[in-house]
Design a protein around this motif. Structure first.
Motif, PDB file in Angstrom:
ATOM      1  N   UNK A  97      -1.742   3.694   2.682  1.00 57.12           N
ATOM      2  CA  UNK A  97      -1.859   5.033   2.089  1.00 57.12           C
ATOM      3  C   UNK A  97      -2.505   4.980   0.715  1.00 57.12           C
ATOM      4  N   UNK A  98      -2.192   3.945  -0.030  1.00 57.16           N
ATOM      5  CA  UNK A  98      -2.733   3.800  -1.385  1.00 57.16           C
ATOM      6  C   UNK A  98      -4.126   3.172  -1.388  1.00 57.16           C
ATOM      7  N   UNK A  99      -4.600   2.765  -0.215  1.00 57.59           N
ATOM      8  CA  UNK A  99      -5.915   2.143  -0.116  1.00 57.59           C
ATOM      9  C   UNK A  99      -5.954   0.743  -0.685  1.00 57.59           C
ATOM     10  N   UNK A 100      -4.818   0.074  -0.710  1.00 54.64           N
ATOM     11  CA  UNK A 100      -4.724  -1.263  -1.299  1.00 54.64           C
ATOM     12  C   UNK A 100      -4.345  -2.327  -0.281  1.00 54.64           C
ATOM     13  N   UNK A 101      -4.484  -2.023   0.995  1.00 53.75           N
ATOM     14  CA  UNK A 101      -4.126  -3.000   2.021  1.00 53.75           C
ATOM     15  C   UNK A 101      -5.165  -4.106   2.023  1.00 53.75           C
ATOM     16  N   UNK A 102      -4.735  -5.362   1.814  1.00 59.67           N
ATOM     17  CA  UNK A 102      -5.713  -6.452   1.775  1.00 59.67           C
ATOM     18  C   UNK A 102      -6.363  -6.648   3.142  1.00 59.67           C
ATOM     19  N   UNK A 103      -7.632  -6.968   3.125  1.00 57.80           N
ATOM     20  CA  UNK A 103      -8.353  -7.221   4.371  1.00 57.80           C
ATOM     21  C   UNK A 103      -7.997  -8.610   4.869  1.00 57.80           C
ATOM     22  N   UNK A 104      -7.872  -8.723   6.166  1.00 59.34           N
ATOM     23  CA  UNK A 104      -7.576 -10.029   6.758  1.00 59.34           C
ATOM     24  C   UNK A 104      -8.805 -10.913   6.618  1.00 59.34           C
ATOM     25  N   UNK A 105      -8.561 -12.157   6.260  1.00 61.09           N
ATOM     26  CA  UNK A 105      -9.663 -13.097   6.147  1.00 61.09           C
ATOM     27  C   UNK A 105     -10.018 -13.584   7.540  1.00 61.09           C
TER      28      UNK A 105
END
Length: 113
Positions: A97-105
């Motif tokens: 929701x906050x747009x801070x979800x880390x992208x999976x490497x």
């Protein structure tokens, strides 16, 4: 005399099963804490993050499951089986929701797009 040997053997077996169960729990707990550190970053307290999140979880009446409730609306939005799953769900959805979800490497088998 043989009943004492049987008692001791059963006691040792129960103690060994308990120790294996404890080690398994510790391993899962360490993995969960490592995941929280990876997703939230170093120095972020999980408990404080969960307190500030727009979701909370509560045990469901008459069930061993947990309901995840949106604090803003009071509606149940999801159900999970364990408190650990609830905490992980809350963390991932709050970060999304906050747009801070880390992208999976990408791993070796995945190709970056």
């Amino acid at each position: 005399m043989s009943w004492i040997a049987v008692f001791l053997a059963l006691f040792v077996l129960i103690a060994l099963f308990g120790l294996v169960n404890y080690w398994g729990y510790r391993r899962v707990e360490k993995a969960q804490q490592a995941w929280f550190r990876q997703v939230l970053g170093e120095g972020v307290d999980v408990e404080q993050f969960l307190q500030s999140a727009p979701y909370e979880y509560k045990p469901l009446k008459g069930s061993k499951a947990y309901g995840i409730v949106d604090k803003r609306t009071g509606e149940e939005v999801w159900r999970v089986k364990t408190p650990e799953e609830a905490e992980a769900w809350i963390v991932t959805h709050t970060l999304a929701e906050r747009g801070k979800l880390p992208q999976a490497e990408p791993t070796g088998s995945e190709k970056p797009s």
